[in-house]
Design a protein around this motif. Sequence first.
Motif, PDB file in Angstrom:
ATOM      1  N   ALA A   3      42.954 -11.721  65.608  1.00  0.00           N
ATOM      2  CA  ALA A   3      42.252 -12.990  65.783  1.00  0.00           C
ATOM      3  C   ALA A   3      41.531 -13.423  64.512  1.00  0.00           C
ATOM      4  O   ALA A   3      41.316 -14.606  64.297  1.00  0.00           O
ATOM      5  N   VAL A   4      41.139 -12.472  63.674  1.00  0.00           N
ATOM      6  CA  VAL A   4      40.508 -12.879  62.426  1.00  0.00           C
ATOM      7  C   VAL A   4      41.526 -12.976  61.298  1.00  0.00           C
ATOM      8  O   VAL A   4      41.167 -13.117  60.132  1.00  0.00           O
TER       9      VAL A   4
ATOM     10  N   LYS B 192      47.059 -18.242  59.818  1.00  0.00           N
ATOM     11  CA  LYS B 192      45.955 -17.458  59.275  1.00  0.00           C
ATOM     12  C   LYS B 192      44.859 -18.373  58.728  1.00  0.00           C
ATOM     13  O   LYS B 192      43.676 -18.136  58.908  1.00  0.00           O
TER      14      LYS B 192
ATOM     15  N   ARG C  24      42.859 -19.842  61.524  1.00  0.00           N
ATOM     16  CA  ARG C  24      41.961 -18.912  62.212  1.00  0.00           C
ATOM     17  C   ARG C  24      40.573 -18.919  61.618  1.00  0.00           C
ATOM     18  O   ARG C  24      39.625 -18.481  62.240  1.00  0.00           O
TER      19      ARG C  24
ATOM     20  N   GLN D 233      37.804 -19.123  66.215  1.00  0.00           N
ATOM     21  CA  GLN D 233      37.564 -17.708  66.426  1.00  0.00           C
ATOM     22  C   GLN D 233      37.433 -17.386  67.896  1.00  0.00           C
ATOM     23  O   GLN D 233      37.464 -18.266  68.749  1.00  0.00           O
ATOM     24  N   MET D 234      37.276 -16.115  68.160  1.00  0.00           N
ATOM     25  CA  MET D 234      37.268 -15.678  69.553  1.00  0.00           C
ATOM     26  C   MET D 234      36.174 -14.641  69.768  1.00  0.00           C
ATOM     27  O   MET D 234      35.936 -13.785  68.916  1.00  0.00           O
TER      28      MET D 234
ATOM     29  N   ARG E  18      28.363  -2.892  59.929  1.00  0.00           N
ATOM     30  CA  ARG E  18      28.540  -3.671  58.709  1.00  0.00           C
ATOM     31  C   ARG E  18      30.024  -3.914  58.422  1.00  0.00           C
ATOM     32  O   ARG E  18      30.437  -5.031  58.093  1.00  0.00           O
ATOM     33  N   GLU E  19      30.821  -2.872  58.595  1.00  0.00           N
ATOM     34  CA  GLU E  19      32.260  -3.006  58.330  1.00  0.00           C
ATOM     35  C   GLU E  19      32.925  -3.971  59.299  1.00  0.00           C
ATOM     36  O   GLU E  19      33.805  -4.739  58.920  1.00  0.00           O
TER      37      GLU E  19
ATOM     38  N   GLU F 271      34.622  -7.501  58.120  1.00  0.00           N
ATOM     39  CA  GLU F 271      36.081  -7.433  58.107  1.00  0.00           C
ATOM     40  C   GLU F 271      36.751  -8.804  57.962  1.00  0.00           C
ATOM     41  O   GLU F 271      37.632  -8.966  57.111  1.00  0.00           O
ATOM     42  N   PRO F 272      36.350  -9.811  58.764  1.00  0.00           N
ATOM     43  CA  PRO F 272      37.001 -11.128  58.618  1.00  0.00           C
ATOM     44  C   PRO F 272      36.838 -11.708  57.218  1.00  0.00           C
ATOM     45  O   PRO F 272      37.749 -12.379  56.720  1.00  0.00           O
TER      46      PRO F 272
ATOM     47  N   ILE G 122      39.313  -9.916  54.928  1.00  0.00           N
ATOM     48  CA  ILE G 122      40.708 -10.283  55.218  1.00  0.00           C
ATOM     49  C   ILE G 122      41.025 -11.675  54.681  1.00  0.00           C
ATOM     50  O   ILE G 122      42.058 -11.908  54.070  1.00  0.00           O
ATOM     51  N   ASN G 123      40.116 -12.609  54.929  1.00  0.00           N
ATOM     52  CA  ASN G 123      40.400 -13.986  54.535  1.00  0.00           C
ATOM     53  C   ASN G 123      39.906 -14.317  53.133  1.00  0.00           C
ATOM     54  O   ASN G 123      40.071 -15.443  52.672  1.00  0.00           O
TER      55      ASN G 123
ATOM     56  N   GLU H 139      27.440  -8.524  51.397  1.00  0.00           N
ATOM     57  CA  GLU H 139      26.347  -7.775  52.003  1.00  0.00           C
ATOM     58  C   GLU H 139      25.261  -8.722  52.507  1.00  0.00           C
ATOM     59  O   GLU H 139      24.740  -8.580  53.610  1.00  0.00           O
TER      60      GLU H 139
ATOM     61  N   LYS I 262      30.727 -11.234  64.269  1.00  0.00           N
ATOM     62  CA  LYS I 262      32.050 -11.154  63.662  1.00  0.00           C
ATOM     63  C   LYS I 262      32.766 -12.498  63.787  1.00  0.00           C
ATOM     64  O   LYS I 262      33.407 -12.969  62.851  1.00  0.00           O
TER      65      LYS I 262
ATOM     66  N   LEU J 222      33.338 -16.237  59.662  1.00  0.00           N
ATOM     67  CA  LEU J 222      34.167 -17.176  58.905  1.00  0.00           C
ATOM     68  C   LEU J 222      33.686 -18.615  59.049  1.00  0.00           C
ATOM     69  O   LEU J 222      34.354 -19.542  58.623  1.00  0.00           O
TER      70      LEU J 222
END
Lengths: 291, 319
Positions: A189-190, B82, B85, B89-90, B106-107, B111-112, B115-116, B126, B162, B166
């Motif tokens: 989803a991300v 992508k 997205r 989001q969800m 934190r991870e 993560e998003p 990735i993006n 941070e 999370k 984004l």
Amino acid sequence: MKRDRQQGLKQGKFSAVWRRMKKNRTAMAGLVILIIIILMAIFADLIGDYNEVATKMDIANRLMAPMKKGLFGTDHYGRDVLARIAHGARVSLIIGFGAVLVSLVFGGAIGATAGFYGGRYDNIVMRCMDIIMAIPSTILALAVVAALGGGIFNLMIAIAVADIPNYARVVRSSVLTIRNADYIEAANAVGAGTAHVLARHIIPNVLGPIIVQCTLGIGSSILNAAGLSYIGLGVQAPRPEWGNMLSEAREFIQSAPHLIIIPGIFLALTVLALNLLGDGLRDALDPRLKD
Amino acid sequence: MNEILLETRQLKKYFQTPRGLLHAVDDVNLQFRRGKTLGVVGESGCGKSTLGRTILKLLEPTSGEILYKGTDIAGYGRRDTKRMRQHMQMIFQDPYASLDPRMTVREIISEPIYINKTMTDRREIEKKVGQLMETVGLAARLSNAYPHELDGGRRQRIGIAKALALEPEFIVCDEPVSALDVSIQAQILNLMLDLQEELGLTYMFVTHDLSVVKMISDEIAVMYLGKCVERAPSQELFSHPYHPYTKALLSAIPVPDLSCRGKKREVLKGEVVSPIDPAPGCRFALRCRHCTERCTQGPVELLEVAPGHMAACCRWSEL
């Protein structure tokens, strides 16, 4: 305080695993024993040269008790038992690690694809694994050795073949549970791609059970190799191996029991050390069991 | 103010099963207005979660259009999806299962971003994670904790952080409070309402809990077996339901009042029919006590029965 946390961040996962391992005394005992045996195997030539000590007959000094000649005495050909144990460790460890590596690669690939693709492929492949599992592993290994002939490499293959289904099952079941986990969908989803999902989510979550299975597997492979050598199908004399040392010492069990006891102790210690380490690793690798 | 951010047109999602074609989402038309919440209610298996996942393209739609700011994203390939997205989001239902147990808070939240690649500087990321944690009400000291060390409410806050990482405009909330204790549900719902006000978010709120949907939604869509059977502004739907299914659903809300004890409830008979190869006509017909021959013949369209109020029942005017 703040600096501590910053460092904690940089040290990452492995130091966290190591920190948890250190608290587990039995696992550390296993690790220490294993390191000693590995060092023995690496420096076997310093303990006693292969041609000059470990395999050279010296009939005048045969069946000497421990401490009388050398630390562990001599065998029925007057060969130094300590040197033979060290060279035998080399063979045992190579077979143990090698067999596990081979079965992990093949079993892992079979299990991972079966779990990932599922359906008919999964069914066919896993039923084949069930057939292999239905054959007693020693008998199967015996058959493979008989077909391929002796030698360290063939012994390794024989033991690995019998072990492949175990790894396939562990990997498959792990992949199955994780593939359908919500956090995999959450990663999609991300915008995570397949590579990211594999590297960041599936592998770290599958790794725990596999590492444990491997450490325990090395122990049983060493035992299997010793068993095959004991009945004369594994490592051939004069090359020393713990199993064939036990086998050769059978006749002297009354007159020189140390010839049985010493290889036996090393065999048991190595397997015990690997099992302790495996259990410790399982606990240390799972953050949910922290502290 | 009432600009339409996202719209679905004749959206369909069918699943191929060994027993036939499963109509999980069938011709659903919905409009999501910017900054508003559309609640989607229905019983288990009615396709509401599938609808949310299809809109986010986590499932490939069988046919139909998904218009985001006027562009159809239904046919987008991997790369475009992508990119989309980042705006959509969800928030997941189960905060226990939707967080990777081997990652720290934190991870998970960062993560998003990784990735993006919306940010690349570590220090900046941070800082962003710190801000997000503050926004959702997580103490900064928890950033190195693992999800299993936290309670359900805090985990769901991680899930929300999370989703916000984004800076999306549209969030599908798939039963975000149904796995939580009642006492924590209200906290999370209030947080989501505050965030909506602060960040101008648009929510699609999927739930089976009618009291929750009443609290959070501006508009409500009722789904039955993959079809949207009624759609109306929240107050309107609760005061003047038209569709027999909606009426039954509303009368099933437990009322914590002794004087209501003797009140007659509308109890539905029968089971939900299988969504595999459904019969033509109204899907609710078999359980509906007002069913006539007309209901089982042609398709029943969603009609405007009152201003802004749509219902899919051919006898709405008589009942």
